[in-house]
Motif scaffolding. Structure first.
Motif, short mmCIF file in Angstrom:
data_model
loop_
_atom_site.label_atom_id
_atom_site.label_comp_id
_atom_site.label_asym_id
_atom_site.label_seq_id
_atom_site.Cartn_x
_atom_site.Cartn_y
_atom_site.Cartn_z
N ASN A 1 0.84 -1.21 0.00
CA ASN A 1 0.00 0.00 0.00
C ASN A 1 0.87 1.26 0.00
OD1 ASN A 1 -2.46 -1.31 0.05
ND2 ASN A 1 -2.70 -1.19 2.28
N ARG A 2 1.92 1.24 0.82
CA ARG A 2 2.77 2.42 0.92
C ARG A 2 3.46 2.75 -0.40
NH1 ARG A 2 5.97 2.20 6.76
NH2 ARG A 2 4.16 2.73 8.02
N LEU A 3 3.62 1.73 -1.25
CA LEU A 3 4.29 1.94 -2.53
C LEU A 3 3.30 1.99 -3.69
CD1 LEU A 3 7.32 -0.46 -1.95
CD2 LEU A 3 7.40 2.03 -2.03
N ASN A 4 2.00 2.15 -3.38
CA ASN A 4 0.96 2.14 -4.43
C ASN A 4 1.02 0.88 -5.27
OD1 ASN A 4 0.00 4.61 -3.71
ND2 ASN A 4 0.51 5.65 -5.65
N ILE A 5 1.39 -0.24 -4.68
CA ILE A 5 1.38 -1.50 -5.43
C ILE A 5 0.10 -2.25 -5.08
CG2 ILE A 5 2.50 -3.77 -5.64
CD1 ILE A 5 5.15 -2.32 -5.35
N LYS A 6 -0.66 -2.60 -6.12
CA LYS A 6 -1.94 -3.26 -5.90
C LYS A 6 -1.72 -4.73 -5.56
CE LYS A 6 -6.27 -4.14 -8.31
NZ LYS A 6 -7.08 -3.76 -9.47
N THR A 7 -2.43 -5.20 -4.54
CA THR A 7 -2.34 -6.61 -4.15
C THR A 7 -3.73 -7.24 -4.18
OG1 THR A 7 -2.42 -5.82 -1.86
CG2 THR A 7 -0.29 -6.51 -2.69
N VAL A 8 -3.77 -8.52 -4.52
CA VAL A 8 -5.04 -9.27 -4.53
C VAL A 8 -4.80 -10.55 -3.71
CG1 VAL A 8 -6.76 -10.40 -5.97
CG2 VAL A 8 -5.55 -8.37 -6.83
N ILE A 9 -5.77 -10.86 -2.84
CA ILE A 9 -5.58 -11.95 -1.89
C ILE A 9 -6.44 -13.16 -2.26
CG2 ILE A 9 -5.74 -12.60 0.57
CD1 ILE A 9 -3.80 -10.30 0.04
N LEU A 10 -5.82 -14.35 -2.17
CA LEU A 10 -6.59 -15.60 -2.26
C LEU A 10 -6.65 -16.21 -0.87
CD1 LEU A 10 -7.87 -18.15 -3.40
CD2 LEU A 10 -5.61 -18.85 -4.26
N GLU A 11 -7.84 -16.23 -0.30
CA GLU A 11 -8.02 -16.75 1.06
C GLU A 11 -9.51 -16.99 1.28
OE1 GLU A 11 -7.44 -18.42 3.88
OE2 GLU A 11 -5.77 -17.15 4.52
#
Lengths: 568, 568
Positions: free
Chosen positions: A23-33
């Motif tokens: 988040n701090r680096l504006n990098i988008k993450t998507v979670i599988l859970e």
């Protein structure tokens, strides 16, 4: 920062802290859970999250379609599915599925490391039969470790086979899992090093830390480890060598045993952020989580990666485990919040006894200060946050006072008095250059490793001690010429002060060990404002003392003053 | 941590960083902001967020219903609506609507502070007429500041009236807003202090920092401010006093002017996290954002709140503003990522020229190191991340070399050579105890404030300089007895070494300024591993040097060796 979208298999606390760094680096993450409220999903408001298991090939494929890079927060994933997805979709996967496949089977991990000439405990694959287990006992002796090759973490899947009579119980405890056995490593301490491997294969090591387990779960981490500098350096090298045997980018946690003879063995490797690296959030400028995100997205690494915020930063990490009574674990969190330099991290999980609910980081300039704060936070000390302690005995000494003979003690005692007055932790002992030369050498060489900042050495006559100690240590050495029976101490003074170029001794006046100690306080004060301020106060008190006398002399007249003074 | 739900009016970068801090403590936050992808909403996956303006009374009421505490990330809110909501719903609001009402009107803020005996620039309310503006000019002289009372931030709403002829343009520039005028404050520097006020009214101050504005926008922050300790302390006290005049809990940013005569004036106060406090994320254990969250939810405060992670931590914050070409601002971010001890924070905003897109924090043990890294990050230096510089001239000196007369220089030059060899930043000058006693006093007293860790003083004959300097500084002083024409230097040696109890001088051998410098390096090495390691290498090189000679002597025989040596 980067247009790459990162998919994370698993949404627990490690995933959550990866998301925070991304988040701090504006990098988008998507979670599988599974579920919608996993810790990592809570702080990540995108609509693309996947509800499902990180072991489900279909869901992994679904995740891959939304991402440029896949990574894991847990190694127990379906690596065959990952390989197939990588082949079909071209998605990048870090660390590589091959690496994950080797590591998630602990026995193949050990075999791989041994082939790479990495020091590990000897291990053998073993069938789940009494006969096989007894024959391991014949080979390795007792006790030995019986372990599950797969799905083992936090000590689950381990069994200590103490004698032949344990064999039945061991088979019962580790039913239905593939097994292997390890020769017992009678370790003195457990160490760990976080290593990050960049996309082009460079490896960077964080500090060597010491981990303390409780009920097989990581409980407390000391950073750096409370071992010698050379052991810390060796552990970093071993960890980097171990990680270099694998492929793919990302952070790795390397757990090691330190044996009593100083030997290091790799115990196991985690191909992901690790509990033993949580201290990096506060003690390092770049945390293990940011390091991982940068490594797998190909962002630049700082050229001096491991740097703690300062060379004097010490840290302790304490896991917050679910208490037996609901939210009982918040008690230690509340105490941590009122402790200076402590930070609380909670993972957004529902409480359950023994569950990892969060962690607490303490950072300070000294480990003993961290330890005092830890005792307060754990409720073992009622001290107001253990902020400052005047108990100098329990602290690591900063100044060493040594003398050639106990006959020098009456002179040297004044130095000890001054150090006590200034609350400087110190040690005092006898070290003779001529009668205990080896002891002297050891003392001089070991001193900086033990945290000593400065040595005060008193000697009389030929007075070789200060100069010889200075020759064998890089620390500042203060020499006190002690007056012997003849020559008025000038012999000692010349012996101590007239050192050849290359080896300095800070010499003070004959018999004046008071000044030696004051000089030691000034040396500490050059970097520690606490002692600088104390020295300023001492000087101002001296001034006041003289002014009081001056006033008295002026009031009484010199004849009366002298009479009164002589009376005393 | 706490069951209280916090509602935040505004969802920009300040809200985002508040959410991050709340997430770490398991504190639920709900955002009121237009749209669904505001920076604060991106990292906060709750369904309760409100899509609307933080100035809309209906939306504020809707937010209040979902929360236990309301707070703001911007002061330009409808404070009457807040008061009504507080009355109707009983929701807690921090800081209090009264405080927000006073602060958001800059003129009433100034009046309030003046009534509280807080030093501020003199100001008057003024009508929007030429006549009124000219009469302010008569009262305050030119230049003076004309300001909008409301909705002013980042320098918008300010106009410098330089002369009578500016009056028309000023009225044009600040049309349709309520005005006030301020006497011109010819400041030398702008300082700022973050102050947090707990729910029970205690105030804690962070370090005093120095802010540098560019085009009226905060551009760079130096923490701590590059001013004297006493100015920093005074600024903290003024800031705490100023915040104490308001009610309600939370963090406040207090901006001040430092005038050339050392006077401090409060310029303005922000009742929320502030750009000048972003450095706290890396330089302090508890950031301004966490401090705010803890304050408004009534969580414990650490009893030593302002603590930087160590007393030696220095930091620089650089704002990342949107570049003219799309994503051009990422260039400096990329350089920051490859710089040790620099961290990048991006806010998840779409890029627009001049927009605050993120910030970069640099932390180090010295401000000069921070400055070198800043120059690299800004593209002003091509140096590899400015990690280590061998240019010792530009750095803040750590060692001061002084001597009583230029006739001592031939002897003292050897000390300078050694310091150069060890890359120790140092300064060298003439200070005479007998001919420049006042200069000597100033030098001794100022040295610790300037960051000097150790003083080397050379003197001959009566040789008072080392002892007198030691009497007036708390730093360690190393004395070099310089050999004069008679008495072989023994006069100087005795003068320097035989100091009375209470004032130590670390004396080295006659004329041996080499050893004085080596001792200084050891003193630095007691706390800085860089110098400790360098000293170890120096000692090992010396050993090698002797071993080479020993080998030669053994090979050639003593007669040949002596012959060859005499030839040279």
């Amino acid at each position: 920062m980067d247009s790459k979208v990162v998919g994370i298999l698993g949404g627990g606390q490690l995933g959550r802290m990866l998301v925070e760094a991304a988040n701090r680096l504006n990098i988008k993450t998507v979670i599988l859970e599974e579920g919608t409220s996993a810790p990592a999903k809570q702080i990540n408001a995108v609509s693309e999250h996947i509800n499902g298991s990180f072991t489900d090939p279909v869901k992994i494929r679904e995740l891959a379609k939304k991402c440029d890079v896949l990574t894991v927060e847990i190694e127990h994933v379906d690596t065959d599915a990952l390989k197939a997805v990588q082949k079909d979709t071209g998605v990048e996967i870090h660390p590589s599925p091959d690496t994950l496949a080797i590591i998630k089977d602990k026995y193949s991990q050990k075999q791989h490391l041994a082939r790479g000439h990495i020091a590990v405990a000897e291990s053998v694959s073993v069938d789940a039969t009494e006969c096989a287990l007894l024959s391991v006992g014949d080979k390795f002796g007792y006790p030995y470790m019986l372990k599950s090759r797969t799905l083992a973490y936090d000590g689950r899947g381990n069994f200590v086979v103490k004698s032949k009579s344990d064999v039945k119980e061991a088979l019962e405890a580790l039913r239905d899992v593939p097994l292997y056995a390890e020769r017992w490593a009678p370790f003195a301490k457990e160490l760990a090093v976080m290593v990050v491997r960049s996309i082009n294969g460079q490896v960077f090591a964080y500090s060597t830390v010491e981990t303390v387990q409780k009920d097989n779960i990581c409980h407390i981490v000391y950073a750096p480890a409370r071992v010698s500098d050379s052991t810390r350096a060796k552990a970093q090298i071993l960890a980097k060598d171990a990680v270099s045997t694998f492929t793919g980018a990302g952070i790795f946690g390397v757990e090691m045993f330190l044996l009593p003879d100083g030997q290091l063995l790799v115990n196991e490797i985690a191909p992901r952020p690790h509990n033993s690296g949580h201290y990096t959030i506060d003690a390092c400028v770049t945390s293990q989580f940011e390091a991982h995100i940068r490594a797998i997205t190909g962002l630049p690494m700082p050229n001096n990666f491991a740097s703690l915020s300062t060379p004097n930063t010490h840290a302790i990490m304490l896991n917050v485990l679910g208490a037996d009574k609901p939210n009982g674990e918040l008690e230690i969190c509340t105490r941590a919040l009122s402790t200076p330099n402590a930070s609380v991290y909670l993972y957004g999980k529902t409480t359950r006894p023994g569950r990892k609910m969060g962690h607490i980081n303490i950072v300070s300039e000294s480990m003993s200060d961290c330890e005092r704060k830890l005792a307060y936070i754990r409720g073992e000390a009622s001290d107001v946050a253990g902020a400052t302690s005047t108990d100098t005995k329990s602290e690591q000494p900063l100044v060493g006072v040594i003398m050639g003979s106990d006959s020098d003690l009456p002179v040297m005692a004044a130095a000890c008095d001054i150090l006590k007055d200034f609350n400087v932790p110190f040690e005092v002992t006898i070290v003779s250059a001529h009668r205990t030369p080896q002891r002297m050498a050891n003392y001089a060489i070991e001193a900086p490793k033990r945290g000593i900042r400065c040595i005060i050495a008193g000697a009389g006559g030929a007075a070789h001690l200060p100069g010889m100690v200075a020759a064998m240590t890089p620390l500042p050495v203060i020499g006190v010429p002690v007056k012997a029976h003849i020559l008025d101490g000038v012999d000692s003074l010349y012996s101590i002060v007239q050192m050849p170029r290359g080896v300095p001794v800070a010499t003070v006046a004959i018999n004046n060990s008071t000044n030696a100690a004051l000089l030691a306080v000034r040396i500490l004060g050059a970097y520690d404002p606490k002692y600088l301020t104390a020295m300023e106060k001492y000087q101002s008190d001296m001034e006041d003392g003289v002014l009081v006398k001056a006033e008295k002399l002026e009031a009484e007249g010199y004849e009366e003053y002298l009479k009164n003074k002589n009376k005393k």
